[in-house]
Design a protein around this motif. Structure first.
Motif, mmCIF file in Angstrom:
data_model
loop_
_atom_site.group_PDB
_atom_site.id
_atom_site.type_symbol
_atom_site.label_atom_id
_atom_site.label_comp_id
_atom_site.label_asym_id
_atom_site.label_seq_id
_atom_site.Cartn_x
_atom_site.Cartn_y
_atom_site.Cartn_z
ATOM 1 N N GLN A 70 21.479 68.864 53.289
ATOM 2 C CA GLN A 70 21.882 68.053 52.146
ATOM 3 C C GLN A 70 23.283 68.452 51.693
ATOM 4 O O GLN A 70 23.612 69.640 51.623
ATOM 5 C CB GLN A 70 20.894 68.235 50.992
ATOM 6 N N PHE A 71 24.094 67.448 51.403
ATOM 7 C CA PHE A 71 25.467 67.653 50.960
ATOM 8 C C PHE A 71 25.630 67.064 49.562
ATOM 9 O O PHE A 71 25.134 65.977 49.282
ATOM 10 C CB PHE A 71 26.462 66.960 51.906
ATOM 11 N N ARG A 72 26.357 67.782 48.706
ATOM 12 C CA ARG A 72 26.655 67.253 47.380
ATOM 13 C C ARG A 72 28.071 67.653 46.991
ATOM 14 O O ARG A 72 28.482 68.793 47.178
ATOM 15 C CB ARG A 72 25.673 67.753 46.326
ATOM 16 N N SER A 73 28.815 66.692 46.466
ATOM 17 C CA SER A 73 30.204 66.946 46.087
ATOM 18 C C SER A 73 30.519 66.250 44.776
ATOM 19 O O SER A 73 30.137 65.089 44.569
ATOM 20 C CB SER A 73 31.163 66.449 47.177
ATOM 21 N N ASP A 74 31.199 66.951 43.874
ATOM 22 C CA ASP A 74 31.716 66.346 42.645
ATOM 23 C C ASP A 74 33.069 65.723 42.963
ATOM 24 O O ASP A 74 34.046 66.423 43.230
ATOM 25 C CB ASP A 74 31.860 67.396 41.549
ATOM 26 N N LEU A 75 33.122 64.397 42.936
ATOM 27 C CA LEU A 75 34.339 63.687 43.321
ATOM 28 C C LEU A 75 35.318 63.531 42.162
ATOM 29 O O LEU A 75 36.530 63.507 42.367
ATOM 30 C CB LEU A 75 33.969 62.299 43.860
ATOM 31 N N ALA A 76 34.805 63.396 40.973
ATOM 32 C CA ALA A 76 35.638 63.229 39.787
ATOM 33 C C ALA A 76 34.766 63.526 38.582
ATOM 34 O O ALA A 76 33.565 63.805 38.709
ATOM 35 C CB ALA A 76 36.203 61.800 39.705
ATOM 36 N N GLU A 77 35.346 63.472 37.398
ATOM 37 C CA GLU A 77 34.560 63.705 36.203
ATOM 38 C C GLU A 77 33.448 62.654 36.103
ATOM 39 O O GLU A 77 33.699 61.452 36.184
ATOM 40 C CB GLU A 77 35.445 63.628 34.953
ATOM 41 N N LYS A 78 32.212 63.121 36.031
ATOM 42 C CA LYS A 78 31.003 62.303 35.912
ATOM 43 C C LYS A 78 30.596 61.616 37.209
ATOM 44 O O LYS A 78 29.555 60.960 37.252
ATOM 45 C CB LYS A 78 31.163 61.242 34.814
ATOM 46 N N LEU A 79 31.394 61.742 38.293
ATOM 47 C CA LEU A 79 31.082 61.066 39.553
ATOM 48 C C LEU A 79 30.822 62.084 40.654
ATOM 49 O O LEU A 79 31.624 62.993 40.879
ATOM 50 C CB LEU A 79 32.222 60.143 39.968
ATOM 51 N N ILE A 97 19.952 59.403 58.391
ATOM 52 C CA ILE A 97 20.478 59.488 57.028
ATOM 53 C C ILE A 97 19.385 59.007 56.080
ATOM 54 O O ILE A 97 19.050 57.830 56.046
ATOM 55 C CB ILE A 97 21.750 58.639 56.864
ATOM 56 N N THR A 98 18.816 59.924 55.312
ATOM 57 C CA THR A 98 17.758 59.567 54.378
ATOM 58 C C THR A 98 18.296 59.388 52.962
ATOM 59 O O THR A 98 17.713 58.637 52.176
ATOM 60 C CB THR A 98 16.657 60.638 54.371
ATOM 61 N N TRP A 99 19.358 60.101 52.626
ATOM 62 C CA TRP A 99 20.026 59.927 51.332
ATOM 63 C C TRP A 99 21.507 59.705 51.580
ATOM 64 O O TRP A 99 22.122 60.387 52.402
ATOM 65 C CB TRP A 99 19.878 61.148 50.438
ATOM 66 N N ALA A 100 22.094 58.789 50.841
ATOM 67 C CA ALA A 100 23.546 58.577 50.870
ATOM 68 C C ALA A 100 23.894 57.757 49.631
ATOM 69 O O ALA A 100 23.911 56.520 49.683
ATOM 70 C CB ALA A 100 23.988 57.868 52.145
ATOM 71 N N TYR A 101 24.138 58.429 48.519
ATOM 72 C CA TYR A 101 24.352 57.681 47.275
ATOM 73 C C TYR A 101 25.391 58.372 46.386
ATOM 74 O O TYR A 101 25.656 59.577 46.511
ATOM 75 C CB TYR A 101 23.036 57.514 46.514
ATOM 76 N N PHE A 102 25.984 57.574 45.506
ATOM 77 C CA PHE A 102 26.896 58.062 44.476
ATOM 78 C C PHE A 102 26.153 58.101 43.144
ATOM 79 O O PHE A 102 25.303 57.242 42.869
ATOM 80 C CB PHE A 102 28.113 57.142 44.351
ATOM 81 N N THR A 103 26.477 59.083 42.334
ATOM 82 C CA THR A 103 25.900 59.201 40.996
ATOM 83 C C THR A 103 27.011 59.187 39.959
ATOM 84 O O THR A 103 27.972 59.962 40.070
ATOM 85 C CB THR A 103 25.096 60.501 40.846
ATOM 86 N N TYR A 104 26.859 58.314 38.976
ATOM 87 C CA TYR A 104 27.789 58.307 37.843
ATOM 88 C C TYR A 104 27.008 58.667 36.589
ATOM 89 O O TYR A 104 26.067 57.962 36.203
ATOM 90 C CB TYR A 104 28.454 56.943 37.658
ATOM 91 N N GLN A 105 27.376 59.792 35.973
ATOM 92 C CA GLN A 105 26.690 60.301 34.801
ATOM 93 C C GLN A 105 27.374 59.761 33.550
ATOM 94 O O GLN A 105 28.362 60.320 33.064
ATOM 95 C CB GLN A 105 26.705 61.836 34.803
ATOM 96 N N PHE A 106 26.873 58.655 33.022
ATOM 97 C CA PHE A 106 27.492 58.048 31.845
ATOM 98 C C PHE A 106 27.484 58.994 30.655
ATOM 99 O O PHE A 106 28.506 59.215 30.005
ATOM 100 C CB PHE A 106 26.749 56.759 31.463
ATOM 101 N N THR A 107 26.310 59.538 30.352
ATOM 102 C CA THR A 107 26.127 60.474 29.246
ATOM 103 C C THR A 107 25.156 61.549 29.723
ATOM 104 O O THR A 107 24.721 61.542 30.879
ATOM 105 C CB THR A 107 25.547 59.765 28.006
ATOM 106 N N ASN A 108 24.788 62.456 28.841
ATOM 107 C CA ASN A 108 23.791 63.457 29.207
ATOM 108 C C ASN A 108 22.435 62.817 29.490
ATOM 109 O O ASN A 108 21.604 63.402 30.192
ATOM 110 C CB ASN A 108 23.652 64.488 28.090
#
Length: 331
Positions: A70-79, A97-108
Motif C-alpha cells: 500500500q502506498f500513501r502520499s500527501d500531495l498538497a494541503e488536505k489532498l 490494483i485494488t485501491w487507487a483513490y484521492f482523498t480531499y479532507q474538507f474539514t476534520n
C-alpha cells in the motif's frame, strides 16, 4: 471436514522512501502478507472440480496466500493519494490494483474519496486482505463472498463525528464496476470459464457507530444494477431454439441491469479477554434466473489467553428459490 491450515503473518512497513529519491512528495509504504498451508482431509467433501474451498487432497501453500503493498502520499494541503496492489496465490500471485483513490479532507469531519475503493459492506471491509487484523484465517464466505464485486470505481463521501462516547462514521458511496471472474462452481458456465460482470448505478450507505472502542454496531444498505454476460449469451442461444418464448420469459433468463439490493447489520463487542461478533446480511436480485433471495449470517465468540486466541464460528446460509427462478445449480 475442516481444512487444516497453518499461517505465518508478515507485517512490514516503511515510513518513506530512502533519502535522495527523486519524488515530488513523501510516500508511506506499508506491506502485508499471509502465507497459508492447507489440504482437504476428506476426499468425499471434494466438489465436482476436485476441490473444497480452494483446496484439494494434496497439501499446498498457494490457495489462500497473498501479499499486498500500500502506498500513501500527501500531495498538497488536505489532498492525499492512496494505492494498493494485491497478489493472490489462486491467481498465480499476479498483482491487481485494488485501491487507487484521492482523498480531499474538507474539514476534520468531512472527506471525499474518488477512485477505486473496496465496497464498505462489511465490518472488516477496510482491512479485509490483512488477515492479521482479525481472528479468522479467512472470514466466513457466507457473508464475505461477493462473487467478484469487491471493489468499486466511484466517489465516497465520509462524515466522522464524535457524539459523546460514540464515534460515528457515515459513508455514502456511488460508482460502478466491470470485472472478469472465473466460475469455479459451474453455476453460470462450464467450471473454470471466465465470465464478465458489470455493475452500474451502485450506491451504498453505511453507518458505523463505535462506543469507547469496545462495542460497535454497523448498518448498511445498497443497490446495484447487475449484468452477467454469460446469462445473456445463454438466453440468446435458447431464444434461437425456442422462438415462441414470451418477452417476459426471455427476460427471466437474462441478467441485464437487474437491480440487486443488499442490507446488513453487524454487532461487535470486545471485553479484553472475551469477545463476540455477528453479521447478518440479506440480498435480493429482481427477475434473476438464479437463487436471488439470500439471507446469510454468522456468529463468532472467543477468548484470549496470553498469546493465544480461541474462537468458534457458526454460519448459516438461507438461499431459497424465488418464484421467478428458472435456473438452479444442483451440482
Amino acid at each position: 471436514m475442516k481444512i487444516n491450515p497453518y499461517r505465518i503473518m508478515l507485517i512490514a512497513s516503511a515510513a518513506a522512501l530512502a533519502n535522495g529519491s527523486a519524488v515530488a512528495a513523501d510516500i508511506r509504504i506499508d506491506g502485508f502478507a499471509s502465507i497459508y498451508y492447507g489440504q482437504a482431509l476428506d476426499k468425499d467433501e471434494l466438489g465436482s472440480d476436485g476441490e473444497f474451498m480452494g483446496y484439494d487432497d494434496q497439501a499446498e501453500f498457494q490457495s489462500d496466500s497473498l501479499y499486498g503493498i500500500q502506498f500513501r502520499s500527501d500531495l498538497a494541503e488536505k489532498l492525499s493519494a492512496t494505492g494498493q496492489l494485491v497478489g493472490r496465490g489462486d491467481k498465480d500471485y499476479k498483482a491487481d490494483i485494488t485501491w487507487a483513490y484521492f482523498t480531499y479532507q474538507f474539514t476534520n469531519d468531512w472527506a471525499l474519496k474518488v477512485g477505486r475503493q473496496r465496497v464498505p459492506y462489511f465490518l472488516y471491509s477496510d482491512y479485509l486482505d490483512v488477515a492479521y487484523a482479525y481472528t479468522w484465517i479467512t472470514p466466513p464466505d457466507s457473508n464475505y463472498e461477493l462473487g467478484g464485486f469487491d471493489n468499486i470505481d466511484g466517489a465516497n463521501l465520509e462524515y466522522v463525528k464524535l457524539l459523546g462516547n460514540w464515534t460515528s462514521r457515515l459513508n455514502m458511496v456511488y460508482g460502478s464496476s466491470d470485472t472478469d471472474v472465473t466460475d469455479n462452481t459451474g453455476t453460470v458456465a462450464t467450471t473454470g470459464t471466465s465470465i464478465s460482470l458489470s455493475a452500474e448505478n451502485f450506491w451504498d450507505v453505511t453507518w458505523n457507530l463505535n462506543y469507547n472502542d469496545w462495542f460497535t454496531v454497523q448498518l448498511n444498505y445498497s443497490s446495484i444494477d447487475v449484468t452477467i454476460s454469460a446469462f445473456n449469451d445463454l438466453a440468446d442461444g435458447i431464444e434461437q431454439f425456442i422462438p415462441f418464448l414470451t418477452a417476459e420469459q426471455n427476460d427471466y433468463l437474462r441478467m441485464d441491469e437487474d437491480t440487486s439490493s443488499y442490507a446488513g447489520l453487524a454487532l461487535s463487542a470486545d471485553f479484553g479477554s472475551w469477545f463476540a461478533v455477528t453479521e447478518y446480511v440479506k440480498s435480493e436480485i429482481e427477475n434473476a434466473p438464479i437463487r436471488s433471495d439470500n439471507t446469510n449470517w454468522y456468529v463468532m465468540g472467543g477468548f484470549r489467553l496470553d498469546k493465544w486466541t480461541f474462537a468458534l464460528t457458526y454460519s448459516e446460509i438461507d438461499a431459497p428459490n424465488s418464484p421467478d427462478t428458472v435456473y438452479e445449480n444442483t451440482g
